[in-house]
Design a protein around this motif. Structure first.
Motif, mmCIF file in Angstrom:
data_model
loop_
_atom_site.group_PDB
_atom_site.id
_atom_site.type_symbol
_atom_site.label_atom_id
_atom_site.label_comp_id
_atom_site.label_asym_id
_atom_site.label_seq_id
_atom_site.Cartn_x
_atom_site.Cartn_y
_atom_site.Cartn_z
ATOM 1 N N UNK A 178 48.477 3.495 19.780
ATOM 2 C CA UNK A 178 47.234 2.714 19.828
ATOM 3 C C UNK A 178 46.120 3.541 20.461
ATOM 4 N N UNK A 179 46.458 4.286 21.519
ATOM 5 C CA UNK A 179 45.450 5.110 22.193
ATOM 6 C C UNK A 179 44.903 6.185 21.266
ATOM 7 N N UNK A 180 45.777 6.858 20.543
ATOM 8 C CA UNK A 180 45.324 7.920 19.645
ATOM 9 C C UNK A 180 44.478 7.338 18.515
ATOM 10 N N UNK A 181 44.880 6.197 17.990
ATOM 11 C CA UNK A 181 44.082 5.546 16.952
ATOM 12 C C UNK A 181 42.690 5.198 17.479
ATOM 13 N N UNK A 182 42.635 4.686 18.727
ATOM 14 C CA UNK A 182 41.335 4.341 19.314
ATOM 15 C C UNK A 182 40.465 5.577 19.483
ATOM 16 N N UNK A 183 41.072 6.701 19.880
ATOM 17 C CA UNK A 183 40.311 7.940 20.021
ATOM 18 C C UNK A 183 39.806 8.428 18.665
ATOM 19 N N UNK A 184 40.676 8.452 17.679
ATOM 20 C CA UNK A 184 40.278 8.987 16.374
ATOM 21 C C UNK A 184 39.187 8.149 15.732
ATOM 22 N N UNK A 185 39.224 6.839 15.971
ATOM 23 C CA UNK A 185 38.227 5.948 15.370
ATOM 24 C C UNK A 185 37.038 5.696 16.290
ATOM 25 N N UNK A 186 37.067 6.312 17.496
ATOM 26 C CA UNK A 186 35.997 6.122 18.484
ATOM 27 C C UNK A 186 35.715 4.639 18.710
ATOM 28 N N UNK A 187 36.787 3.892 18.940
ATOM 29 C CA UNK A 187 36.654 2.454 19.177
ATOM 30 C C UNK A 187 36.243 2.203 20.621
ATOM 31 N N UNK A 188 35.450 1.187 20.824
ATOM 32 C CA UNK A 188 35.035 0.833 22.172
ATOM 33 C C UNK A 188 35.441 -0.574 22.546
ATOM 34 N N UNK A 189 36.555 -1.043 21.991
ATOM 35 C CA UNK A 189 36.956 -2.444 22.126
ATOM 36 C C UNK A 189 37.977 -2.633 23.237
ATOM 37 N N UNK A 190 38.183 -3.899 23.612
ATOM 38 C CA UNK A 190 39.320 -4.301 24.440
ATOM 39 C C UNK A 190 40.502 -4.496 23.497
ATOM 40 N N UNK A 191 41.599 -3.803 23.750
ATOM 41 C CA UNK A 191 42.727 -3.789 22.830
ATOM 42 C C UNK A 191 44.005 -4.233 23.536
ATOM 43 N N UNK A 192 44.335 -5.537 23.492
ATOM 44 C CA UNK A 192 45.622 -5.969 24.045
ATOM 45 C C UNK A 192 46.763 -5.398 23.210
ATOM 46 N N UNK A 193 47.808 -4.900 23.878
ATOM 47 C CA UNK A 193 48.908 -4.215 23.203
ATOM 48 C C UNK A 193 50.207 -4.962 23.478
ATOM 49 N N UNK A 194 50.968 -5.265 22.425
ATOM 50 C CA UNK A 194 52.270 -5.916 22.592
ATOM 51 C C UNK A 194 53.116 -5.651 21.362
ATOM 52 N N UNK A 195 54.392 -5.382 21.588
ATOM 53 C CA UNK A 195 55.358 -5.290 20.491
ATOM 54 C C UNK A 195 56.157 -6.587 20.368
ATOM 55 N N UNK A 196 56.607 -7.135 21.501
ATOM 56 C CA UNK A 196 57.359 -8.386 21.504
ATOM 57 C C UNK A 196 56.881 -9.255 22.655
ATOM 58 N N UNK A 197 56.984 -10.568 22.470
ATOM 59 C CA UNK A 197 56.771 -11.530 23.547
ATOM 60 C C UNK A 197 58.146 -12.052 23.975
ATOM 61 N N UNK A 198 58.475 -11.847 25.255
ATOM 62 C CA UNK A 198 59.811 -12.160 25.747
ATOM 63 C C UNK A 198 59.745 -13.177 26.876
ATOM 64 N N UNK A 199 60.605 -14.186 26.835
ATOM 65 C CA UNK A 199 60.794 -14.997 28.027
ATOM 66 C C UNK A 199 61.460 -14.123 29.087
ATOM 67 N N UNK A 200 61.328 -14.520 30.351
ATOM 68 C CA UNK A 200 62.009 -13.764 31.413
ATOM 69 C C UNK A 200 63.518 -13.774 31.176
#
Length: 309
Positions: free
Chosen positions: A197-219
């Motif tokens: 995600x970081x490299x994509x943001x750099x290559x596209x010169x994005x200036x957004x807030x980017x929440x990152x998640x692969x899975x949502x897990x209960x404790x």
């Protein structure tokens, strides 16, 4: 910046895999670090030569939000979290960089999503993460877009570098202590996903807030999978909400007696633990490999590896 840590090392690998030239900076000399500098205290003038000739910069240094600090704690957390980023992006603007990334916290995502939770008002760490994003972007100016990656639990390994919270969970999973967890849960991701995600943001010169998640897990699910990863598959029970609240409020009271406080206020931490801190949409990428990288054979390394930065 922070190139020797778990996330920084994965970002470096991902950038090089896509053909980019990378210069790494960290506070500790080790293999793969090009420049040794304490970014937390470095001045704009000290940072500028390291940024000269670069197109972008990634800030991946971290602060331990749970360490107790003597009151007043806000100046300490602001010095560690906000001010280094403001100086870094001031230096980046002067050197003509055109893109940047800050490794932030998913607490800022929930602060936007649920203003009624008053997270920035209740937790100094979250307040400083909000200020970090705002002041970093202000220092960068309009010609240097800065993406803020809002990160949850990050699993994975880079050599011997591991998440700084992995040791206690590993020991708990391997112990004979009952595994009791509250309701609620958290988003989670892998260090590799963060890097992509970081490299994509750099290559596209994005200036957004980017929440990152692969899975949502209960404790419950998270702890069960950690126990399985260490080879001790067993039952995970439910900790009553009242017990969780009482324990954390008691911890907060003890800290207050010593005129100390954590960046995430223990008095209000139960509200976060009992909530479903899920990020939507999650990528759906499996965390199995990252979980096993984090905890398999960890006992042989956890006593000699410093926390990731």
């Amino acid at each position: 910046m922070g190139g020797s840590g778990l996330i920084g090392a994965h970002v470096v690998d991902a950038l090089r895999e896509r053909g980019h030239t990378v210069t790494t900076v960290a506070r500790t000399a080790r293999a793969g670090v090009d420049h040794v500098l304490d970014v937390g205290s470095a001045s704009v003038d000290e940072l500028r030569p390291l940024l000269a000739g670069q197109d972008g910069v990634v800030y991946a240094a971290r602060t331990d939000e749970q360490r107790p600090v003597r009151k007043p704690i806000y100046p300490v957390f602001r010095r560690d979290i906000v001010e280094p980023v403001a100086r870094l992006f001031t230096a980046a603007r002067h050197e003509g960089l055109t893109r940047g990334v800050i490794m932030g916290s998913y607490y800022t995502y929930f602060d936007r999503l649920h203003p009624q939770w008053r997270l920035a008002a209740r937790h100094t760490y979250i307040r400083c993460r909000v200020e970090q994003a705002r002041e970093g972007r202000a220092a960068a100016g309009p010609d240097l877009p800065v993406a803020v990656l809002e990160l949850p639990f990050v699993f994975g390994r880079a050599g011997e570098r591991l998440p700084n919270w992995a040791g206690p969970l590993d020991r708990w999973a391997r112990s004979r202590t009952p595994l009791l967890v509250p309701a609620g849960g958290s988003a989670a991701t892998s260090a590799r996903s963060v890097a992509e995600v970081a490299v994509d943001a750099l290559e596209r010169a994005r200036g957004a807030d980017l929440p990152v998640a692969d899975e949502n897990l209960t404790w419950h699910d998270m702890m069960a999978r950690i126990a399985e990863a260490v080879g001790r598959r067993r039952r995970v029970g439910r900790l009553p909400a009242g017990a969780a609240r009482a324990a954390l409020r008691g911890g907060g009271a003890l800290q207050a007696l010593g005129r100390r406080e954590s960046g995430v206020n223990l008095t209000h931490l139960a509200d976060l633990l009992l909530a479903e801190l899920f990020v939507e949409p999650a990528s759906g990428r499996s965390l199995d490999q990252a979980l096993h990288e984090t905890f398999t054979d960890m006992a042989s390394t956890q006593d000699r590896v410093p926390p990731s930065t």
